[in-house]
Design a protein around this motif. Structure first.
Motif, PDB file in Angstrom:
ATOM      1  N   LYS A 154       1.301  -1.404   0.196  1.00 53.96           N
ATOM      2  CA  LYS A 154       0.576  -0.158   0.226  1.00 53.96           C
ATOM      3  C   LYS A 154       1.056   1.094  -0.093  1.00 53.96           C
ATOM      4  O   LYS A 154       2.429   1.189   0.947  1.00 53.96           O
ATOM      5  CB  LYS A 154      -0.978   0.182   1.164  1.00 53.96           C
ATOM      6  CG  LYS A 154      -1.352   1.039   1.174  1.00 53.96           C
ATOM      7  CD  LYS A 154      -2.881   1.537   2.617  1.00 53.96           C
ATOM      8  CE  LYS A 154      -3.690   2.720   2.419  1.00 53.96           C
ATOM      9  NZ  LYS A 154      -4.243   2.245   4.087  1.00 53.96           N
ATOM     10  N   LEU A 155       0.751   2.079  -1.018  1.00 58.32           N
ATOM     11  CA  LEU A 155       1.468   3.363  -0.986  1.00 58.32           C
ATOM     12  C   LEU A 155       0.707   4.051  -0.632  1.00 58.32           C
ATOM     13  O   LEU A 155      -0.500   4.992  -0.845  1.00 58.32           O
ATOM     14  CB  LEU A 155       1.601   3.717  -2.220  1.00 58.32           C
ATOM     15  CG  LEU A 155       2.805   4.934  -2.726  1.00 58.32           C
ATOM     16  CD1 LEU A 155       4.223   4.293  -2.568  1.00 58.32           C
ATOM     17  CD2 LEU A 155       2.629   5.387  -3.990  1.00 58.32           C
ATOM     18  N   VAL A 156       0.979   5.366   1.309  1.00 60.00           N
ATOM     19  CA  VAL A 156       0.279   6.077   1.337  1.00 60.00           C
ATOM     20  C   VAL A 156       1.154   7.625   1.348  1.00 60.00           C
ATOM     21  O   VAL A 156       2.791   7.221   0.967  1.00 60.00           O
ATOM     22  CB  VAL A 156       0.227   5.931   2.898  1.00 60.00           C
ATOM     23  CG1 VAL A 156      -0.240   7.446   3.351  1.00 60.00           C
ATOM     24  CG2 VAL A 156      -0.598   4.699   2.712  1.00 60.00           C
ATOM     25  N   THR A 226      -0.297   7.361  -9.093  1.00 52.37           N
ATOM     26  CA  THR A 226       0.092   6.950  -7.835  1.00 52.37           C
ATOM     27  C   THR A 226       0.539   5.246  -7.857  1.00 52.37           C
ATOM     28  O   THR A 226       1.148   4.320  -7.535  1.00 52.37           O
ATOM     29  CB  THR A 226      -1.281   7.014  -7.179  1.00 52.37           C
ATOM     30  OG1 THR A 226      -0.804   8.303  -6.747  1.00 52.37           O
ATOM     31  CG2 THR A 226      -0.576   6.551  -5.830  1.00 52.37           C
ATOM     32  N   ASP A 227      -1.292   4.544  -8.320  1.00 54.89           N
ATOM     33  CA  ASP A 227      -1.294   3.205  -8.331  1.00 54.89           C
ATOM     34  C   ASP A 227       0.199   2.990  -9.582  1.00 54.89           C
ATOM     35  O   ASP A 227       1.024   2.028  -9.732  1.00 54.89           O
ATOM     36  CB  ASP A 227      -2.709   2.655  -9.088  1.00 54.89           C
ATOM     37  CG  ASP A 227      -3.004   3.290 -10.636  1.00 54.89           C
ATOM     38  OD1 ASP A 227      -1.568   4.573 -11.522  1.00 54.89           O
ATOM     39  OD2 ASP A 227      -3.614   2.567 -11.432  1.00 54.89           O
ATOM     40  N   GLU A 228       0.902   3.547 -10.569  1.00 53.55           N
ATOM     41  CA  GLU A 228       2.162   3.270 -10.937  1.00 53.55           C
ATOM     42  C   GLU A 228       3.034   3.108 -10.331  1.00 53.55           C
ATOM     43  O   GLU A 228       3.781   2.281 -10.640  1.00 53.55           O
ATOM     44  CB  GLU A 228       1.438   3.788 -12.262  1.00 53.55           C
ATOM     45  CG  GLU A 228       2.546   3.471 -14.084  1.00 53.55           C
ATOM     46  CD  GLU A 228       2.739   3.835 -15.048  1.00 53.55           C
ATOM     47  OE1 GLU A 228       3.445   3.970 -15.821  1.00 53.55           O
ATOM     48  OE2 GLU A 228       1.571   4.979 -15.434  1.00 53.55           O
ATOM     49  N   LEU A 229       3.448   4.170  -9.771  1.00 56.37           N
ATOM     50  CA  LEU A 229       4.333   4.297  -8.345  1.00 56.37           C
ATOM     51  C   LEU A 229       3.963   2.795  -8.033  1.00 56.37           C
ATOM     52  O   LEU A 229       5.609   2.870  -7.571  1.00 56.37           O
ATOM     53  CB  LEU A 229       4.197   5.758  -8.023  1.00 56.37           C
ATOM     54  CG  LEU A 229       4.029   7.074  -8.422  1.00 56.37           C
ATOM     55  CD1 LEU A 229       3.487   8.159  -8.031  1.00 56.37           C
ATOM     56  CD2 LEU A 229       5.531   7.299  -9.185  1.00 56.37           C
ATOM     57  N   ARG A 230       3.004   2.961  -7.519  1.00 59.41           N
ATOM     58  CA  ARG A 230       2.794   2.047  -6.278  1.00 59.41           C
ATOM     59  C   ARG A 230       3.025   0.253  -7.033  1.00 59.41           C
ATOM     60  O   ARG A 230       4.611  -0.150  -6.462  1.00 59.41           O
ATOM     61  CB  ARG A 230       1.603   1.422  -5.838  1.00 59.41           C
ATOM     62  CG  ARG A 230       1.561  -0.211  -4.874  1.00 59.41           C
ATOM     63  CD  ARG A 230      -0.029   0.505  -4.703  1.00 59.41           C
ATOM     64  NE  ARG A 230      -0.536   0.201  -5.728  1.00 59.41           N
ATOM     65  CZ  ARG A 230      -0.321  -1.203  -6.171  1.00 59.41           C
ATOM     66  NH1 ARG A 230       0.461  -2.270  -5.826  1.00 59.41           N
ATOM     67  NH2 ARG A 230      -0.953  -1.753  -7.245  1.00 59.41           N
ATOM     68  N   GLU A 231       2.870   0.604  -8.491  1.00 55.11           N
ATOM     69  CA  GLU A 231       3.556  -0.991  -9.153  1.00 55.11           C
ATOM     70  C   GLU A 231       4.966  -1.049  -9.719  1.00 55.11           C
ATOM     71  O   GLU A 231       5.836  -2.073  -8.863  1.00 55.11           O
ATOM     72  CB  GLU A 231       2.563  -1.172 -10.634  1.00 55.11           C
ATOM     73  CG  GLU A 231       3.112  -1.976 -11.439  1.00 55.11           C
ATOM     74  CD  GLU A 231       2.469  -1.748 -13.039  1.00 55.11           C
ATOM     75  OE1 GLU A 231       3.528  -2.168 -13.842  1.00 55.11           O
ATOM     76  OE2 GLU A 231       1.801  -1.075 -13.414  1.00 55.11           O
ATOM     77  N   VAL A 232       5.231   0.704  -9.762  1.00 55.84           N
ATOM     78  CA  VAL A 232       6.774   0.629  -9.991  1.00 55.84           C
ATOM     79  C   VAL A 232       7.739  -0.149  -8.182  1.00 55.84           C
ATOM     80  O   VAL A 232       9.094  -0.977  -8.587  1.00 55.84           O
ATOM     81  CB  VAL A 232       7.180   1.198 -10.191  1.00 55.84           C
ATOM     82  CG1 VAL A 232       8.696   1.853 -10.339  1.00 55.84           C
ATOM     83  CG2 VAL A 232       6.697   2.079 -11.761  1.00 55.84           C
TER      84      VAL A 232
END
Length: 394
Positions: A154-156, A226-232
Motif C-alpha cells: 500500500k502506497l501512502v 499513484t497506482d503506477e508508482l506503487r506498481e514500480v
C-alpha cells in the motif's frame, strides 16, 4: 533518541532533465550525518543510522535561466550544513526543531540571494526533506514535491502539497480526476526564497521493517499515476532499478518537467516487525517551541538609522518582490464549500490572484496643487522662456 539496535537504509537517487526543459533545476540530498558524507558513493547507498542520523531530500527549483538551479542547490547545501552544526540530537523534539530551522534558514538565505542579485530575482525552490535518528522519520515540507511510504503493498502520501489544486480538493471544489486537467494545477502557495518567511509543514512516520520511502519532484508525481508508482515500487527490489524505471516512465509519459526521485528501504532490528494496521497516514508533528532566548529568524531588511523604520529602498524592494511573484505565494478566494463541485470545464469564480491582507499597499500620491493650477503655471513658464529668448536673440 538514537536507536540502540541497528537501522539499515539502502537507497538510491536520480535526477533527469526530462523531455521539454533545456536544463535541470532540481537537486536532491542524500547524506549520512554521522559520517559527514553526502552523495551516492557505494558506501553511501547502504547506511547504518548513527548518532547524528541521516537525511534525504528533494528540491525543485524555479525562476528561469540558472536561477532555479541555484535556489535548489543552495537549499540542499544549507540544509545539510545546518543539520551537522553543534552537537548530535538526542531527542525527537531536538531533531524536529533542527530540521525545521534548517529549512527556514535555507529560505532566508535564498531570499537574500535573490534580492541581492537582479539576475536571480524571483528564484525559489520546493523542499521535501526527510530525516531520522531512530524509527521515527520526520518530513519537512514546503511546496509540492512529495513523500510517499510503501508498506505491505500500500502506497501512502505522507506529505501534503502546498498547492492551489490541493487546496481546492480539500475544500471539496475539485475531485482527484478533475484536478488532473485543472488549468492552474502548477500553482504552489509557497516556496523557499520567494518570501521572507515560510510555514514548514512538519509530519512524521513511525517506520517498520520493510518500509520503502519515495521522495520525488512533481516531474514524477505529475506524470505518473499513484497506482503506477506503487506498481514500480513493488516490482523493483533494488532502489537503483526502481529510480531508473520511475524516471523512464515519467519521460515516456511526456517528461514535461525535470524528474527527481529518491528511493530508500528500511530494515534492521532497530525497527519493529510490524505496527498497527492504519498507522501509516499523513500525521502532523506538534512543532516544539524554540529554546528560550533563541531569536526568531527572518530576512534582514535595510532600516533607516534615523527613524528606525524600513528604508525606502527596502520598502520598494519588498513591494517589487510581492508584485513579481504570480505563481508562488499568492492567495485565491475559494468558492463557498457548500457550492456545487467544479466540473473540468468550470473555473473558480475568483480565479484572480490577490495579495494577503498583510501585504504592503502601494501608495499613489494624490495631494498637492489642483491639476488646473499646475497646467496654468507650466503655460506661464513657457511664455516667460519664449519672451526671454526673443529679446536675447534680437
Amino acid at each position: 533518541m538514537t536507536a540502540t539496535a541497528p537501522i539499515i537504509v539502502r537507497l538510491f537517487g536520480r535526477t533527469d532533465v526530462g523531455q521539454i526543459r533545456e536544463h535541470n533545476e532540481d537537486n536532491f540530498l542524500v547524506a549520512d550525518l554521522t559520517r559527514r558524507s553526502r552523495g551516492l558513493r557505494e558506501d553511501d547507498r547502504d547506511q547504518t543510522i548513527g548518532e547524528w542520523g541521516s537525511v534525504f531530500g528533494v528540491c525543485d527549483g524555479m525562476g528561469g535561466a540558472a536561477a532555479g538551479e541555484v535556489a535548489s542547490q543552495l537549499a540542499v547545501d544549507i540544509i545539510y550544513e545546518k543539520l551537522i552544526e553543534g552537537t548530535a540530537p538526542t531527542r525527537h523534539d531536538e531533531l524536529a526543531q533542527r530540521l525545521v530551522r534548517a529549512v527556514e534558514e535555507a529560505g532566508v538565505r535564498i531570499f537574500n540571494e535573490a534580492r541581492a542579485d537582479r539576475t536571480r530575482r524571483g528564484m525559489g525552490t520546493t523542499a521535501t526533506i526527510a530525516a531520522l535518528l531512530d524509527s521515527r522519520l520526520f518530513v519537512a515540507q514546503v511546496g509540492d514535491s512529495r513523500a510517499y511510504v510503501l508498506r505491505h503493498g500500500k502506497l501512502v502520501q505522507v506529505s501534503r502539497d502546498q498547492s492551489l489544486v490541493n487546496q481546492l480538493i480539500e475544500a471539496g471544489q475539485l475531485t482527484e480526476e478533475e484536478a488532473e486537467t485543472f488549468e492552474h494545477n502548477n500553482i504552489i502557495l509557497q516556496a523557499l526564497g520567494t518570501a521572507e518567511t515560510v510555514q514548514v509543514d512538519l509530519t512524521f512516520v513511525d517506520l517498520e521493517r520493510g518500509d520503502r520511502l519515495l521522495l520525488c519532484s512533481d516531474g514524477l508525481s505529475g506524470m505518473v499515476r499513484t497506482d503506477e508508482l506503487r506498481e514500480v515500487l513493488t516490482s523493483f527490489a533494488d532502489p537503483l532499478d526502481a529510480c531508473r524505471e520511475l524516471t523512464d516512465r515519467a519521460n515516456r509519459a511526456g517528461g514535461h518537467d525535470n524528474i527527481t526521485v529518491i528511493v530508500c528501504d528500511f530494515d534492521g532490528s532497530g525497527l519493529p516487525q510490524s505496527l498497527p494496521e492504519g498507522d501509516l497516514a499523513y500525521k502532523k508533528y506538534a512543532r516544539p517551541e524554540p529554546p528560550p532566548g533563541e531569536p526568531v529568524r527572518t530576512a534582514p531588511i535595510s532600516m533607516n538609522p534615523e527613524t528606525g523604520t524600513p528604508s525606502e529602498e527596502a520598502s520598494r524592494e519588498s513591494r517589487r518582490l510581492k508584485v513579481g511573484h504570480t505563481m508562488v505565494g499568492i492567495q485565491f478566494s475559494l468558492p463557498d464549500t457548500s457550492a456545487t463541485p467544479l466540473s473540468p470545464a468550470t473555473e473558480p469564480a475568483s480565479d484572480v490572484a490577490r495579495f494577503a491582507p498583510g501585504d504592503e499597499p502601494v501608495s499613489i500620491p494624490i495631494d498637492g496643487l489642483p491639476p488646473a493650477m499646475v497646467g496654468l503655471m507650466v503655460i506661464l513658464a513657457m511664455i516667460v522662456v519664449a519672451y526671454a529668448g526673443f529679446w536675447l536673440l534680437r
